[in-house]
Design a protein around this motif. Structure first.
Motif, short mmCIF file in Angstrom:
data_model
loop_
_atom_site.label_atom_id
_atom_site.label_comp_id
_atom_site.label_asym_id
_atom_site.label_seq_id
_atom_site.Cartn_x
_atom_site.Cartn_y
_atom_site.Cartn_z
N SER A 95 0.83 -1.20 0.00
CA SER A 95 0.00 0.00 0.00
C SER A 95 0.87 1.26 0.00
O SER A 95 0.41 2.33 -0.38
N LEU A 96 2.14 1.13 0.41
CA LEU A 96 3.04 2.28 0.35
C LEU A 96 3.26 2.70 -1.10
O LEU A 96 3.35 3.88 -1.42
N GLU A 146 1.17 2.12 -3.56
CA GLU A 146 -0.07 2.72 -4.03
C GLU A 146 -0.20 4.14 -3.50
O GLU A 146 -0.65 5.03 -4.21
N ALA A 147 0.20 4.34 -2.25
CA ALA A 147 0.12 5.68 -1.66
C ALA A 147 0.97 6.65 -2.47
O ALA A 147 0.54 7.76 -2.79
N SER A 148 2.18 6.23 -2.83
CA SER A 148 3.06 7.10 -3.61
C SER A 148 2.42 7.42 -4.96
O SER A 148 2.43 8.57 -5.41
N HIS A 149 1.85 6.41 -5.57
CA HIS A 149 1.19 6.58 -6.86
C HIS A 149 0.02 7.55 -6.69
O HIS A 149 -0.18 8.46 -7.49
N ASP A 150 -0.73 7.34 -5.61
CA ASP A 150 -1.90 8.16 -5.32
C ASP A 150 -1.51 9.61 -5.09
O ASP A 150 -2.25 10.53 -5.40
N LEU A 151 -0.32 9.81 -4.52
CA LEU A 151 0.13 11.17 -4.21
C LEU A 151 0.78 11.83 -5.42
O LEU A 151 1.39 12.88 -5.30
N GLY A 152 0.69 11.18 -6.56
CA GLY A 152 1.08 11.85 -7.80
C GLY A 152 2.37 11.38 -8.44
O GLY A 152 2.78 11.92 -9.46
N GLU A 153 3.04 10.38 -7.84
CA GLU A 153 4.31 9.97 -8.41
C GLU A 153 4.13 8.84 -9.42
O GLU A 153 3.33 7.94 -9.24
N SER A 154 4.96 8.90 -10.48
CA SER A 154 4.94 7.86 -11.50
C SER A 154 5.58 6.60 -10.94
O SER A 154 6.09 6.59 -9.83
N ARG A 212 9.39 7.20 -10.33
CA ARG A 212 9.64 8.02 -9.14
C ARG A 212 9.26 7.26 -7.87
O ARG A 212 9.91 7.41 -6.85
N ARG A 260 11.71 6.79 -4.86
CA ARG A 260 11.40 7.46 -3.59
C ARG A 260 10.92 6.51 -2.51
O ARG A 260 10.98 6.84 -1.34
N VAL A 261 10.38 5.37 -2.90
CA VAL A 261 9.82 4.46 -1.89
C VAL A 261 10.49 3.08 -1.92
O VAL A 261 11.08 2.64 -0.94
#
Lengths: 296, 362
Positions: A192-193, A195-203, A206, A210-211
């Protein structure tokens, strides 16, 4: 009050005794097989040897030689270079494999993949090194193949009996050791981390940078140490596929102990190498510390 | 209803043999607090994830703010989600977590810090920027996740069972705060929950889902008072079901013969599924029945039963009262107001009822 505290102390003592009796077998084992030989090497490194006679004493001559004689310096820096290169190659190649197994293999197949990755361990290490000789040799599989399809006109000679062969062989041998810790680190990442990154706008890219990568760092750090530390002390591989230009510090230590009858110098070289590897590992850990803390 | 922020038209999604979403259509209004409510496996998770962009529907059209989302990945959608696990990045501090999505905005360092500070203050975590994320409590993580999503000022905030991991007290507090944030910011909230009480408390409108379909979309009051199917009625709150028979039908009204109660006139709206066939059940909420004590005046509709069992909650007493001709006891809830005594097991109970609160299901 006095009663209970006395009772507590007694029970704590009982617990301590039980604890010691529980750890004593491995402790004994560690003392006999690790601490004892290690101390012997350290002690001998201050002695002198005349032909077959070891003379106890205290001299720093061995260390002076180990650090100043050009041949040792060359071998030591070559060993460090080879170990660093092997580590880099192994970990860089291991990461995508671990990533693939962790993220793209169906959960019920993962165990099978990990099992397949460890298959090389079914044969002895020596056999695998010999196989690389068969593959990389003058009349080896690679040369014959390339000659056969007309890519080259005469056999390549830079493949075997030099540093390249050492690096290839070691990188192959250590691959599973690098894949497994990275795989474990990737497995521990809560999906889910991502998905969270994706949800917060990162490709995807990225998100990886970043994660995924920062969270996989404990595995990468472990892989680096697991590969780097034993590689620098390896002497079987260079002696079998390294030729004269591919010899490493461990070969020299072996020569000092078994051929030149200079165990003290060999011991001094071993201790010096150990200290350098230890220092580099500590520096590396300090450098990567920020990735290792704060993760459950 | 004109200002639609999310429009779902005939959305379907299949996982192997399971139809997770079966022809789901709904319009979600800008600025409302909308809840997806249903038992586990009803498709509410899939629907929420489809809106967020984590699941691709097999069929149907999903529009957010008038834009078709078919080819739009999650990172390009004007939605942000608060995950059930909170998904706080463990390798980043609280401040870095909250600032995560701001990278692409190209703000100055000072501007970022200001926004992060404001967002943390909004959720009650002011001054915790430098705190390591693993040092946060469950409630704080939840707030951090909320700040991280709200800082991006999404058109729609998706809440994926955000309160299920909190203890009851913390949950009530967060429910209030979420409502405050939603009213204050004017952002559309979509909440996924299996907790009907939570949905009733928080929502402007609720979609009740069963088996991949939306059974009813309504305001909490309508949902509670006029559930559209027996299944919805059973899922929301507690309800007594009593066998009933339609005896006559006059225009917009029916007359029922309800077992144990007698004749009950009901209006057309009280039979949301019509009266196909003559036999059905009547749904009666426990609090719409009243046990009469001594001098209390009786209305036109009173029946007498026997107290089978009772549970005393301090402020409330829950009675199981058996009426003549009933196989199952009726659940009746009574507030223990001044002067009202608690009946004992086996005592006779006079029960006043009001047919206008009945709902008929065929």
């Amino acid at each position: 009050m006095a009663d209970t505290s006395a009772g507590e102390r007694a029970s704590r003592r009982r617990e301590a005794v039980r604890g010691f009796s529980l750890v004593s077998p491995p402790l004994l084992y560690a003392l006999l097989l690790l601490a004892a030989p290690l101390s012997a090497v350290v002690v001998i490194s201050f002695w002198t040897q005349d032909y077959l006679t070891l003379t106890p004493g205290f001299t720093l001559d061995n260390y002076e030689q180990a650090l100043t004689r050009p041949v040792f310096q060359t071998l030591l820096s070559r060993s460090l270079g080879v170990a660093l290169l092997v580590t880099a190659v192994t970990v860089v190649l291991a990461f995508p494999v671990a990533y693939y197994v962790s993220f793209h293999v169906r959960p019920e197949r993962k165990a099978l993949w990990i099992f397949l990755i460890t298959i090389p361990f079914w044969t002895s290490y020596l056999l695998r090194v010999f196989l690389w000789r068969v593959i990389l040799g003058y009349n080896g599989v690679l040369n014959t193949g390339l000659l056969g399809i007309g890519v080259i006109d005469e056999p390549l000679t830079f493949l075997l009996y030099n540093v390249n062969a050492v690096i290839i062989t070691l990188a192959h041998a250590w691959a599973p050791f690098a894949i497994l810790p990275i795989f474990v680190a990737l497995e521990k990442i809560d999906r889910s981390l991502l998905e969270a990154s994706h949800d917060l706008g990162e490709s995807r890219v990225r998100t990886f940078l970043r994660v995924t990568l920062p969270l996989a760092m404990p595995g990468v750090v472990a892989a680096v140490l697991i590969v780097f530390i034993p590689t620098i002390g390896d002497y079987v591989t260079p002696s079998l596929v390294g030729g004269s230009s591919g010899q490493l510090i461990a070969n020299m230590i072996q020569v000092q102990f078994l051929r030149l009858n200079n165990a003290p110098l060999g011991a001094a070289l071993a201790v010096t190498t150990m200290l350098i590897v230890g220092a580099m590992s500590v520096l590396f850990l300090l450098f990567t510390r920020r990735y290792l803390r704060g993760q459950q | 209803m004109s200002d639609t922020i999310i429009s779902l038209r005939s959305i379907s999604k299949r996982y192997g043999a399971v139809l997770a979403l079966d022809d789901v259509s709904a319009e979600i209004v800008r600025g409302e607090f909308f809840s997806l409510l249903g038992p586990s496996g009803c498709g509410k998770t899939t629907l929420l994830r489809a809106i967020a962009g984590f699941e691709e529907p097999d069929a149907g059209v999903l529009q957010i703010d008038g834009q078709n989302m078919a080819e739009v990945p999650a990172n390009r959608r004007p939605t942000n989600m608060v995950f059930q696990s909170y998904a706080i990045f463990p390798h980043l501090s609280v401040g870095e977590n909250v600032a995560f999505g701001l990278r692409r905005r190209g703000l100055s360092r000072a501007e970022t810090a200001r926004k992060v500070g404001a967002a943390l203050e909004m959720v009650g975590l002011a001054g915790l920027e430098a705190r390591a994320s693993h040092a946060l409590s469950g409630g704080q993580r939840q707030r951090g996740a909320l700040a991280r999503a709200l800082i991006l000022e999404p058109k729609v905030l998706l809440l994926d069972e955000p309160l299920s991991a909190l203890d009851k007290k913390m949950r009530n507090q967060m429910q209030e705060e979420l409502r405050r944030l939603q009213r204050h910011g004017g952002i559309t909230f979509i909440l996924r929950t299996h907790d009907q009480e939570e949905a009733l408390i928080m929502s402007d409108r609720i979609a009740v889902m069963f088996d991949g379909r939306i059974a009813q979309i309504a305001t909490p009051q309508t949902l509670y008072r006029r559930p559209s199917t027996r299944r919805v009625a059973d899922f929301i709150g507690s309800m007594n079901f009593v066998p009933a028979r339609v005896v006559s039908e006059q225009g917009a009204a029916y007359e029922l013969e309800v077992t144990g109660f007698g004749r009950a006139p009901i209006s057309h709206e009280q039979a949301p599924e019509g009266v196909s066939g003559r036999n059905g059940v009547v749904g009666i909420r426990p609090e719409t029945l009243t046990i009469l004590f001594g001098a209390e005046a009786a209305g036109p509709h009173v029946v007498t039963g026997v107290v089978d069992d009772l549970v005393y909650y301090g402020d409330m007493t829950y009675y199981d009262v058996r009426l003549p001709g009933h196989e199952e006891a009726l659940r009746i809830s009574m507030r223990n107001t001044a002067g009202r005594r608690v009946l004992e097991r086996g005592a006779e109970a006079r029960v006043a009822w009001s047919p206008e609160t009945f709902v008929y299901f065929p």
